[in-house]
Design an enzyme around this catalytic site. Structure first.
Site, PDB file in Angstrom:
ATOM      1  N   HIS A  34      -4.212  -3.692  -7.334  1.00  0.00           N
ATOM      2  CA  HIS A  34      -3.793  -4.857  -8.115  1.00  0.00           C
ATOM      3  C   HIS A  34      -4.969  -5.270  -8.998  1.00  0.00           C
ATOM      4  CE1 HIS A  34      -6.204  -7.005  -5.216  1.00  0.00           C
ATOM      5  NE2 HIS A  34      -5.422  -6.611  -4.215  1.00  0.00           N
ATOM      6  N   HIS A  37      -8.555  -5.328  -7.482  1.00  0.00           N
ATOM      7  CA  HIS A  37      -9.221  -4.017  -7.423  1.00  0.00           C
ATOM      8  C   HIS A  37      -9.694  -3.593  -8.812  1.00  0.00           C
ATOM      9  CE1 HIS A  37      -6.222  -3.487  -3.984  1.00  0.00           C
ATOM     10  NE2 HIS A  37      -7.386  -3.327  -3.380  1.00  0.00           N
ATOM     11  N   GLN A 148     -15.494 -10.593  -3.502  1.00  0.00           N
ATOM     12  CA  GLN A 148     -15.835 -11.793  -2.719  1.00  0.00           C
ATOM     13  C   GLN A 148     -14.636 -12.228  -1.871  1.00  0.00           C
ATOM     14  OE1 GLN A 148     -17.226 -15.335  -4.949  1.00  0.00           O
ATOM     15  NE2 GLN A 148     -16.273 -16.520  -3.297  1.00  0.00           N
ATOM     16  N   LYS A 149     -13.452 -11.781  -2.257  1.00  0.00           N
ATOM     17  CA  LYS A 149     -12.219 -12.094  -1.512  1.00  0.00           C
ATOM     18  C   LYS A 149     -12.408 -11.869  -0.013  1.00  0.00           C
ATOM     19  CE  LYS A 149      -7.805 -12.029  -0.261  1.00  0.00           C
ATOM     20  NZ  LYS A 149      -7.546 -10.777   0.382  1.00  0.00           N
TER      21      LYS A 149
HETATM   22  P1  AMP Z   1      -8.804  -3.310  -0.022  1.00  0.00           P
HETATM   23  O1  AMP Z   1      -8.046  -2.269  -0.777  1.00  0.00           O
HETATM   24  O2  AMP Z   1      -7.972  -4.473   0.419  1.00  0.00           O
HETATM   25  O3  AMP Z   1      -9.657  -2.729   1.087  1.00  0.00           O
HETATM   26  O4  AMP Z   1      -9.825  -3.929  -1.065  1.00  0.00           O
HETATM   27  C1  AMP Z   1     -10.725  -3.111  -1.770  1.00  0.00           C
HETATM   28  C2  AMP Z   1     -11.730  -3.970  -2.474  1.00  0.00           C
HETATM   29  O5  AMP Z   1     -11.073  -4.843  -3.391  1.00  0.00           O
HETATM   30  C3  AMP Z   1     -12.531  -4.864  -1.516  1.00  0.00           C
HETATM   31  O6  AMP Z   1     -13.886  -4.903  -1.921  1.00  0.00           O
HETATM   32  C4  AMP Z   1     -11.865  -6.206  -1.684  1.00  0.00           C
HETATM   33  O7  AMP Z   1     -12.714  -7.302  -1.398  1.00  0.00           O
HETATM   34  C5  AMP Z   1     -11.516  -6.156  -3.169  1.00  0.00           C
HETATM   35  N1  AMP Z   1     -10.460  -7.125  -3.465  1.00  0.00           N
HETATM   36  C6  AMP Z   1      -9.265  -7.257  -2.827  1.00  0.00           C
HETATM   37  N2  AMP Z   1      -8.569  -8.302  -3.313  1.00  0.00           N
HETATM   38  C7  AMP Z   1      -9.347  -8.848  -4.284  1.00  0.00           C
HETATM   39  C8  AMP Z   1      -9.183  -9.974  -5.171  1.00  0.00           C
HETATM   40  N3  AMP Z   1      -8.099 -10.747  -5.140  1.00  0.00           N
HETATM   41  N4  AMP Z   1     -10.186 -10.244  -6.029  1.00  0.00           N
HETATM   42  C9  AMP Z   1     -11.311  -9.475  -6.061  1.00  0.00           C
HETATM   43  N5  AMP Z   1     -11.520  -8.400  -5.260  1.00  0.00           N
HETATM   44  C10 AMP Z   1     -10.552  -8.104  -4.376  1.00  0.00           C
END
Ligand code: AMP
Length: 290
Positions: A34, A37, A148-149
């Site tokens: 999304h 990412h 930072q999420k």
């Molecule tokens: P994930 O695929 O959920 O493991 O996330 C991959 C990376 O994207 C991680 O570093 C998350 O912190 C980052 N991420 C997920 N959601 C957001 C968001 N809403 N804003 C910024 N970074 C995000």
């Protein structure tokens, strides 16, 4: 854009770039991409000559009762987004490529993994630290980008990178939100419209403490009370925690200070939602202070 799934192919591409003097940025994800990412990929593209995005739903960071098997995996759509963002290489390894059969090595970060997500999901950060270390050693990037999420996660990765002398820089990027204020998450697809409405109490509670902070409130006990009173007003939110912590140690703050992070997390319906805000002195506060 190229898509590879073996460590050998990944290393061959990256070492070619490095020999040509190009810097490499790594964006680790679990896919179902999304705008959050993609903001990490945009940051990497701005700072590095080449960007590698990894898509790997890491089994070791899920507990047996969690959503590993039903986690969304829209690969074609993800690759399309990467292509449009200008990602150079997507790495999509199979589980056996990352975890050789019979493997028995893990990376464990103690202390800052004790509370919050670490307490609720006991083996979660061991899985995260292990897979991120592997991805770092596979790709050997100059920089790696995290959101930072997942505040505690980026703190764990920073600590691990420092402690193990891993030769790269960790970059933490701001939280990307939907128009209604909800932080983007791959798991938001599980939310019904009603769940989503209930989930909005997280950003609402954070906005409330941001406002108090801007007006000079520095007492963590008062900020915590205010945070929780907003969260308590939403009956459909089953709250896990709503706390003010020190950004470095992740310990709950008990005395007034110039920097705090408000961490909030809970469950609506079957879905976990988390959010946070970093409360800092603004530049004008610094100028005005002594
Ligand atoms: P994930 O695929 O959920 O493991 O996330 C991959 C990376 O994207 C991680 O570093 C998350 O912190 C980052 N991420 C997920 N959601 C957001 C968001 N809403 N804003 C910024 N970074 C995000």
């Amino acid at each position: 854009m190229e898509v590879v799934s073996t460590v050998a192919e990944l290393r061959a591409r990256v070492s070619g770039w490095k020999r040509a003097g190009e810097s490499v940025g790594l964006v680790p994800t679990m896919g179902a991409l999304h705008a959050g990412h993609m903001s990490l990929a945009t940051a990497s593209r701005g700072e590095c000559a080449r960007t590698v995005l990894t898509i790997f739903v890491n089994p070791t960071q899920f507990a047996p009762h969690e959503d590993l098997t039903r986690y969304p995996r829209p690969l074609e759509r993800d690759l399309d987004l990467c292509q449009r963002e200008g990602v150079d290489l997507v790495f999509t390894p199979a589980v056996e490529e990352v975890y050789p059969p019979g493997d028995s090595t893990f990376v464990e970060v103690t202390g800052i993994t004790k509370n919050w997500e670490g307490e609720l999901r006991p083996s979660h950060f061991r899985g995260v630290a292990t897979v991120v270390t592997k991805l770092f050693l596979m790709a050997l990037p100059d920089r790696a980008y995290f959101g930072q999420k997942d505040f505690q996660q980026q703190a764990v990765i920073r600590r691990m990178t420092r402690d193990l002398h891993l030769p790269l820089e960790i970059v933490t990027c701001p939280i990307v939100r939907d128009a209604d204020g909800l932080a983007l998450s791959s798991r938001n697809v599980y939310l019904s419209p009603g769940d989503r409405q209930a989930g909005l109490c997280l950003p609402r509670s954070l906005k409330h403490v941001e406002e108090l902070w801007r007006n000079g409130e520095r007492d963590p006990a008062r900020l915590t009370r205010e945070l929780r009173s907003v969260l308590a007003a939403e009956p459909r939110m089953s709250l896990n925690y709503g706390v003010l912590v020190d950004p470095m140690t992740l310990e709950e703050a008990t005395t007034p200070r110039n920097e705090l992070v408000a961490l909030v997390a809970g469950r609506v319906g079957q879905t976990r939602v988390l959010d946070n805000t970093w409360l800092r002195m603004s530049a004008s506060d610094h100028q005005g202070g002594n």
